[in-house]
Design an enzyme around this catalytic site. Structure first.
Site, mmCIF file in Angstrom:
data_model
loop_
_atom_site.group_PDB
_atom_site.id
_atom_site.type_symbol
_atom_site.label_atom_id
_atom_site.label_comp_id
_atom_site.label_asym_id
_atom_site.label_seq_id
_atom_site.Cartn_x
_atom_site.Cartn_y
_atom_site.Cartn_z
ATOM 1 N N THR B 498 26.368 8.299 -0.540
ATOM 2 C CA THR B 498 24.956 8.136 -0.685
ATOM 3 C C THR B 498 23.929 7.522 0.474
ATOM 4 O OG1 THR B 498 24.379 8.071 -3.207
ATOM 5 C CG2 THR B 498 22.275 7.515 -1.919
ATOM 6 N N HIS B 499 24.487 8.027 0.872
ATOM 7 C CA HIS B 499 24.685 7.705 2.937
ATOM 8 C C HIS B 499 23.815 9.087 3.657
ATOM 9 C CE1 HIS B 499 27.806 3.985 2.380
ATOM 10 N NE2 HIS B 499 26.603 3.878 1.687
#
Lengths: 255, 569
Positions: B498-499
């Site tokens: 989740t970057h």
């Protein structure tokens, strides 16, 4: 004699298959040969289990959750049970899917949010996408599972003349492998997609907290030495030797 | 007809790390802040029974409800973009605290190289080293200028860690000591050292000891219970906005929070904003919240989407490579190597940021003269704690079901170690965000459309990192090793990280960036856009500390702007 549901789920089949299927559905409905097996195995699983059953009490509260919420027909549930037992069999490693309550777990999941895909984007238009674009089916999981177990049963009846749950394990595996390889025609979903869902749901039922109706007696965890939801590992985390401990569940946190 | 609410000095849209930091800093300074959060309220009491893999890690209880809103995705412009119907590749947060609640707590800073990547690349390798289709940009600020803001974030969250010569230099000590070194992490560090590398215990927001921050908020000591990522912490031992900056903002008396307030558009007259329109998601009622200053602090995707929907700034056009909103969307290149061992490790125990970390192949810490890619990534052995549904390590060739699977899974579950690389993602002219022409959210607004694929640069980087990890795993003494250097096309289905970054990038030039180095919009001086959306590229480290530092930097700018309105750069 096929009812409306039967007609719907045969949409993806050829006319020849449909005619063959219509013939067996009536007979198949009275099958349910595994019914006894399910209860027997559960009973054995419970009494053999070292840590749960209180003496003189053969009906633990957990067992009272073993009733169907989603599947209406016994036959569908029996096909599901037989299939998940092949995916996660009772063997030397430990209890299998049926003893762990996996069929009931899946049934409960399909009755709720998971079955209705309720937190997923289900608006159209629907198009077949590239594999990199993720699932694009407009069908709900409850429909896919119901179609899936009936397709398994159709194949068993058509190709082997028996209900899936009455076949030899090797034959049961062959049928599942055809699904896994994407070789079976299904409505609204590829058969390898359905098999992957069935396999994942089986693993979930075996290894999720018992609160969901599977992993009965935490025996799914015991066979892999997983300690469940312990509150802390401060004493263990730096240990060189492997530390095995009796698992705990959310139930233990709740007391 | 929208109901107009009483005017506020500042309105913050989205209350996670960025919104919480801005709100707390402004409110401490006496500025009245309204926080609009589209999700529900959330308190630490919500996490008491959280050790439940199925509910949180598999069914994504803390994540965005995609039935209301998602995005569409395609690998390239020739493909039809289709909705991300189920979560997978990345996990969008929801509710108070946002994705700052379900993070692992990994706290490495971006490298000085990251902020001046274009200049430093040209200085060291010449301009030809940068491919023509890679819009590589400096960030309009140096690490030296950012350092105090990184330090501020570390003080707020109480980061546990130890210094390392390959990581970004620090002006202050880590507030708390490093987390414990486990046998698996020790094995990784010893093997890395043997190979001449510089391993260290990764910086962590899972605290090694209880800590009270300068705002007076206490974070407890981590119990290594292994329920971090995808979970909220039941011990209050993982720093998150709910136990740090949000209560700090509330305690000032200058911060008002409104939940279920889903902002749909920013009011804009071509020069300035005077507030935002939102829907109360419980009642369906529409409101206008007037404000002197608007600060967008939602996740990467929504920052871009709200600007596009409100027609603020020029949308990026891949044909002409002009325009800035949606430009330089980046991700990360996650690769891993698995090793199967004879002995068992207590890998059921762990913490989100319990990690042995190597930066020797990160940034420009190694010579790229003869390499066909730029940047690199952190290489790590993470002990986040194995959970049995999502982790079923079996050696290659093992059947994925039946007795063979059961036996192998039972045997190898705690005999498998994995090394992972977090590869940096460089921008590409064809990777960008815009609005989807077909699909809408539950309110009828267009979804954001993501056009993204891995590039040659990414594939080369992934192959290189995989080889390096394989060397370490061999040195660790694994019997069997699984390594796949080929990452193929980007697939939105399997979880990667989740970057997500970019879309509203910062820089020194209004033609090539959307915001200045205070994250103030070039095209709207009383609008600030804060978050990883400001990253001009993505690094080989976790983004949260850089989001935190940029938020403190932006708060400084907003306070200055409040005193003395006008362009800050």
């Amino acid at each position: 004699m096929a009812d409306e549901n039967e007609e719907q789920q045969t949409k993806g089949l050829s006319r020849r298959q449909f005619l063959k299927n219509s013939g067996y559905v009536v007979g198949g409905a009275v099958g349910g040969g595994l019914l006894g097996g399910v209860f027997t195995q559960n009973f054995i699983g419970t009494t053999d289990a070292p840590d749960t059953a209180t003496e003189g009490d053969t009906t633990s509260p957990e067992q009272l959750t073993h009733a169907r919420m989603f599947f209406k027909r016994q036959e569908d549930f029996d096909v599901l049970s037989a299939a998940v037992e092949r995916i996660f069999p009772d063997d030397e490693t430990g209890p299998g899917a049926i003893s762990l309550g996996v069929p009931y777990f899946i049934d409960k999941q399909l009755a709720g949010e998971y079955g209705f895909n309720s937190r997923e984007y289900m608006q159209g238009p629907f198009f077949e996408g590239a594999p990199t674009q993720g699932p694009q089916s407009g069908m709900l999981r409850r429909g896919i599972f119901l179609g899936g177990v009936r397709t398994i049963q159709n194949i068993a009846q058509n190709e082997h003349g028996e209900s899936y749950f009455d076949l030899e394990p090797e034959v049961q595996d062959e049928i599942l492998e055809a699904f896994e390889d994407g070789e079976v025609d299904m409505t609204g979903v590829a058969s390898d997609e359905f098999f992957a869902m069935l396999r994942t749901a089986t693993i979930e039922g075996a290894y999720s907290d018992p609160v969901y109706g599977g992993n009965y007696n935490m025996d799914g965890w015991r066979q892999i030495q997983y300690p469940g939801s312990q509150m802390a590992y401060t004493d263990v985390v730096a240990e060189e030797e492997f530390v095995e401990m009796d698992p705990v569940s959310l139930h233990d946190h709740h007391e | 007809m929208a109901t107009e609410l009483p005017r506020k000095e500042a309105v913050v849209v989205g209350v996670g790390w960025a919104g919480g930091i801005i709100a707390s800093e402004l409110a401490k300074d006496g500025i009245e802040v309204m926080g609009l959060e589209r999700g529900a309220e959330r308190t630490i009491d919500d996490f008491i029974m959280q050790k439940d893999e199925l509910r949180y890690a598999v069914r994504y209880d803390l994540m965005q409800d995609l039935s209301k809103e998602t995005l569409t995705f395609r690998n390239d412009r020739d493909m039809r973009a289709l909705p991300m119907r189920q979560l997978g590749s990345f996990l969008l947060g929801t509710d108070l605290g946002g994705a700052g609640v379900h993070w692992n707590g990994m706290c490495p800073r971006f490298l000085p190289y990251d902020f001046e990547i274009r200049s430093q690349t040209i200085d060291r390798y010449g301009e030809d080293k940068i491919p023509e289709d890679m819009p590589l940009q400096d960030w309009g600020i140096s690490y030296e200028d950012m350092e105090e803001h990184f330090a501020h974030f570390d003080e707020t969250i109480g980061t546990s860690g130890e210094d390392n010569e390959m990581s970004a230099p620090r002006s202050t000590e880590y507030p708390t000591p490093p987390m414990v070194e486990t046998p698996a992490i020790r094995l990784f560090k010893e093997a890395s050292s043997e190979l001449g590398l510089h391993p260290y215990q990764g910086p962590s927001a899972n605290l090694s000891e209880a800590y009270t921050n300068p705002d007076g908020q206490t974070i407890q000591q981590c119990q290594y219970c292994s329920f971090c990522e995808r979970f909220g912490c039941d011990y209050q031992a993982k720093s998150d906005p709910i136990i740090t900056v949000i209560p700090t903002a509330k305690e000032t008396g200058n911060f008002e929070l409104r939940t279920h307030a889903n902002v749909r558009s920013i009011s804009y007259d071509g020069e300035r904003t005077d507030g935002v329109y939102f829907i109360d998601m419980l009642t369906g009622e529409e409101f206008f919240q007037p404000a002197d200053i608007v600060i967008l602090t939602s996740y990467v995707m929504n920052n871009s989407r709200l600007l596009l929907q409100s027609e603020i700034g020029t949308p990026y056009d891949p044909d002409t490579q002009t325009g800035v909103i949606g430009k330089n969307y980046c991700y990360q290149i996650q690769t891993s190597v698995q090793g199967f061992f004879d002995r068992q490790f207590n890998m059921y125990a762990g913490a989100g940021a319990l990690v042995g970390h190597v930066d020797d192949y990160n940034g420009d810490n190694f010579d790229h003269s003869d390499l066909d890619f730029l940047h690199g990534g952190a290489i790590r052995l993470m002990q986040t704690g194995i959970r049995p549904i999502n982790t079923n390590p079996v050696p290659p060739g093992t059947k994925q079901w039946g007795s063979e699977f059961k036996e192998a899974n039972a045997h190898y579950l705690f005999r498998t170690l994995s090394i992972g690389a977090e590869g940096a993602s460089m921008p590409h002219v064809n990777n960008y965000l815009d609005l989807d022409p077909t699909y809408t959210d539950s309110l009828g607004d267009p979804l954001l459309r993501m056009t993204y694929n891995f590039t040659e640069q990414d594939r080369n980087l992934a192959a290189y990192q995989t080889e390096r990890m394989q060397e370490i795993m061999e040195e660790m003494g694994a019997n069997d090793i699984v390594a796949n250097p080929d990452i193929g096309d980007y697939n939105i289905r399997p979880y990667q990280s989740t970057h997500n970054t970019g879309g509203v990038i910062m820089g020194g030039d209004p033609d090539t960036s959307a915001v200045n180095n205070y994250l103030q919009m070039w095209d709207c001086e009383n609008l600030f856009v804060v978050g990883a959306s400001a990253f001009a590229h993505n690094s080989g480290n976790n983004p949260t500390p850089t989001v935190g530092a940029l938020s403190y930097r932006a708060a400084e700018g907003i306070k200055q702007y409040y005193e003395n309105p006008g362009p800050l750069a």
